[in-house]
Design an enzyme around this catalytic site. Structure first.
Site, PDB file in Angstrom:
ATOM      1  N   PHE A   1       0.867  -1.175   0.000  1.00 40.40           N
ATOM      2  CA  PHE A   1       0.000   0.000   0.000  1.00 40.40           C
ATOM      3  C   PHE A   1       0.909   1.232   0.000  1.00 40.40           C
ATOM      4  O   PHE A   1       1.890   1.280   0.743  1.00 40.40           O
ATOM      5  CB  PHE A   1      -0.894  -0.017   1.242  1.00 40.40           C
ATOM      6  CG  PHE A   1      -1.953   1.037   1.243  1.00 40.40           C
ATOM      7  CD1 PHE A   1      -3.083   0.915   0.454  1.00 40.40           C
ATOM      8  CD2 PHE A   1      -1.822   2.161   2.044  1.00 40.40           C
ATOM      9  CE1 PHE A   1      -4.060   1.892   0.447  1.00 40.40           C
ATOM     10  CE2 PHE A   1      -2.795   3.148   2.050  1.00 40.40           C
ATOM     11  CZ  PHE A   1      -3.915   3.022   1.249  1.00 40.40           C
TER      12      PHE A   1
ATOM     13  N   ASP B   1       2.676  -5.876   8.209  1.00 44.29           N
ATOM     14  CA  ASP B   1       1.455  -5.082   8.148  1.00 44.29           C
ATOM     15  C   ASP B   1       0.290  -6.065   8.054  1.00 44.29           C
ATOM     16  O   ASP B   1       0.171  -6.811   7.088  1.00 44.29           O
ATOM     17  CB  ASP B   1       1.491  -4.164   6.920  1.00 44.29           C
ATOM     18  CG  ASP B   1       0.268  -3.254   6.823  1.00 44.29           C
ATOM     19  OD1 ASP B   1      -0.817  -3.655   7.270  1.00 44.29           O
ATOM     20  OD2 ASP B   1       0.399  -2.145   6.281  1.00 44.29           O
TER      21      ASP B   1
ATOM     22  N   TYR C   1     -10.329  -0.766  11.496  1.00 38.54           N
ATOM     23  CA  TYR C   1     -11.603  -0.391  10.887  1.00 38.54           C
ATOM     24  C   TYR C   1     -12.019  -1.313   9.756  1.00 38.54           C
ATOM     25  O   TYR C   1     -13.061  -1.107   9.151  1.00 38.54           O
ATOM     26  CB  TYR C   1     -11.576   1.061  10.397  1.00 38.54           C
ATOM     27  CG  TYR C   1     -10.373   1.454   9.567  1.00 38.54           C
ATOM     28  CD1 TYR C   1     -10.285   1.105   8.224  1.00 38.54           C
ATOM     29  CD2 TYR C   1      -9.347   2.187  10.127  1.00 38.54           C
ATOM     30  CE1 TYR C   1      -9.192   1.467   7.463  1.00 38.54           C
ATOM     31  CE2 TYR C   1      -8.240   2.564   9.380  1.00 38.54           C
ATOM     32  CZ  TYR C   1      -8.165   2.200   8.050  1.00 38.54           C
ATOM     33  OH  TYR C   1      -7.075   2.568   7.297  1.00 38.54           O
ATOM     34  N   LYS C   2     -11.227  -2.337   9.451  1.00 39.57           N
ATOM     35  CA  LYS C   2     -11.596  -3.286   8.408  1.00 39.57           C
ATOM     36  C   LYS C   2     -12.304  -4.481   9.058  1.00 39.57           C
ATOM     37  O   LYS C   2     -13.446  -4.380   9.471  1.00 39.57           O
ATOM     38  CB  LYS C   2     -10.358  -3.708   7.619  1.00 39.57           C
ATOM     39  CG  LYS C   2      -9.634  -2.551   6.922  1.00 39.57           C
ATOM     40  CD  LYS C   2      -8.478  -3.046   6.101  1.00 39.57           C
ATOM     41  CE  LYS C   2      -7.573  -1.918   5.613  1.00 39.57           C
ATOM     42  NZ  LYS C   2      -8.235  -0.956   4.733  1.00 39.57           N
TER      43      LYS C   2
ATOM     44  N   ARG D   1     -12.757  -5.303  -6.194  1.00 42.74           N
ATOM     45  CA  ARG D   1     -12.435  -6.030  -4.958  1.00 42.74           C
ATOM     46  C   ARG D   1     -13.717  -6.378  -4.209  1.00 42.74           C
ATOM     47  O   ARG D   1     -14.601  -5.530  -4.033  1.00 42.74           O
ATOM     48  CB  ARG D   1     -11.552  -5.186  -4.031  1.00 42.74           C
ATOM     49  CG  ARG D   1     -10.147  -4.977  -4.467  1.00 42.74           C
ATOM     50  CD  ARG D   1      -9.264  -4.525  -3.311  1.00 42.74           C
ATOM     51  NE  ARG D   1      -9.919  -3.569  -2.418  1.00 42.74           N
ATOM     52  CZ  ARG D   1      -9.397  -3.153  -1.274  1.00 42.74           C
ATOM     53  NH1 ARG D   1      -8.233  -3.597  -0.861  1.00 42.74           N
ATOM     54  NH2 ARG D   1     -10.036  -2.267  -0.530  1.00 42.74           N
TER      55      ARG D   1
END
Length: 412
Positions: free
Chosen positions: A144, A213, A238-239, A387
């Site tokens: 990312f 990560d 938050y995922k 996705r």
């Protein structure tokens, strides 16, 4: 009692006539022991939500918990809540609730700050722990973007050369000059799961420290930080952990490194005696030395309430359902979408798959916009990737079937 996935849920291919996908989905949902946990979340009626790998759904208990934090703890108790409501101990207390989800013993996870800030702390801290004379920091070339930006800054600060590497070739790049390695457990575009145990062992064999990560794996699959002797790790909440937009991230520092961990961001909150207001810095013991400033209490306590959704849930059961869901979705896509319209870029091999399915197609942005307009929410990644994230606590097999069928309608 823990939830266990029946064998036929683990292998939906062999259930019944593959032409009858809707009936199969209904049966799989009826037999799913995790299906009852959907009621722990607030989701709009009729919506298929497959974007939990970007922002998790709202756990049902969070609105009431936040109302109490604002109205009573802040509104009535005011500053007394730092002690009486446990605000001061929240970063480590909530960290200990996340720890089992990433395979860590208590006392090694601190919650606070953003993933980027924690990554900076982890990389600089790892470089300061590295053996003298090492000159390179290796970073996932497909990471990312922010991870790459932070790694470049950390490398400049510590005098290391930044070297991008493909995760599949990373082990061959480890050498006696490698100080620190940064890799993603799951690739955010493709959903490819990288070999955390093997790459950690390879980094250690070369004498390097490794930082992982976990943003796209924590809460979706077993991680095993302690079991695989990971040095440091970061992740967002938050995922798959459903902490809410901008909820605080976390930093794992293995217990064996905590005494020597030298954070590049020392703050009063990580001081051994924070209220002494000393001009000289002495770090706190344990995971608390990863703190910086005043914790973001409102979002932190929203996260604490969100983690109630994990009560009596085993990550292994979540992983089993995740693989079954993604298998079934890919099968439905093959049945409903005209051949050649999309390409599955997520690995077929379970050992190399996270909890999402990515499809490559022309006009992906427009296709996703059309899906959303029809009540199926995934997301788009440039230039051509659709996705679909599968969060097993609230996504079912009927959701997977409807998403694929809607995609088929779009392609005619």
């Amino acid at each position: 009692m823990s939830d266990a996935i029946p064998q036929d849920l683990q292998d939906p291919q062999g259930l019944q006539d593959p032409q009858d996908l809707q009936a199969r989905a209904a049966r799989l949902d009826a037999e799913d022991p995790l299906g009852k946990h959907r009621e722990r979340f607030t989701l709009p009626d009729g919506l298929v939500y497959l974007d939990g790998n970007s922002l998790g759904a709202l756990p049902a208990g969070v609105p009431g918990a936040v109302a109490d934090v604002v109205g009573r703890q802040w509104g009535e108790l005011l500053i007394r809540s730092w002690d009486e409501s446990g605000w001061w101990t929240a970063p480590e207390r909530i960290g200990d609730r996340i720890a089992p989800l990433v395979g860590a013993a208590p006392g090694q996870v601190t919650v606070g700050d953003s993933t980027s800030v924690n990554l900076f702390k982890a990389l600089v801290g790892a470089a300061r722990l590295a053996a003298p004379g090492r000159t390179r920091m290796l970073v996932d070339a497909t990471t990312f973007p922010t991870d790459g930006y932070i790694a470049a800054s950390a490398a400049r600060m510590t005098g290391l050369d930044l070297v991008p590497v493909e995760p599949s070739e990373a082990a061959d790049a480890f050498g006696s000059d490698t100080a620190v390695v940064l890799l993603n457990h799951v690739d955010y575009r493709t959903g490819r799961l990288h070999d955390l145990p093997g790459l950690t062992a390879a980094a250690h064999a070369a004498g390097a420290l490794i930082v992982w990560d976990l943003c796209h794996s924590a809460g979706a699959l077993p991680v095993g930080l302690d079991a695989h002797a990971v040095d440091l790790a970061v992740g967002c909440t938050y995922k798959y952990l459903n902490g809410g937009p901008g909820s605080p991230a976390y930093l794992y520092v293995a217990q064996r490194h905590q005494g020597a961990f030298d954070s590049p961001l020392p703050g009063w909150n990580s001081h051994a005696e924070p209220f002494a207001m000393s001009p000289d810095y002495t770090p706190a013991q344990g995971a608390a030395r990863a703190r910086v400033g005043t914790p973001d209490i409102l979002s932190m306590l929203a996260l604490e309430s969100a983690l109630d959704a994990w009560e009596d849930v085993e990550v292994e059961a979540v992983r089993a359902k995740s693989l079954a869901l993604t298998d079934f979705f890919v099968e439905c896509v093959a049945a409903y979408v005209p051949q050649g319209a999309v390409e599955v870029v997520t690995p077929e091999d379970h050992a190399e798959r996270g909890s999402q399915v990515s499809l490559r197609t022309e006009g992906a942005r427009e296709v996703m916009a059309e899906l959303v307009s029809r009540g199926v929410v995934g997301d788009f990644r440039a230039p051509d990737v659709l996705r679909f994230g599968f969060t097993p606590l609230y996504v079912g097999f009927a959701d997977a079937e409807r998403a694929a069928r809607t995609l088929g309608h779009i392609f005619g």
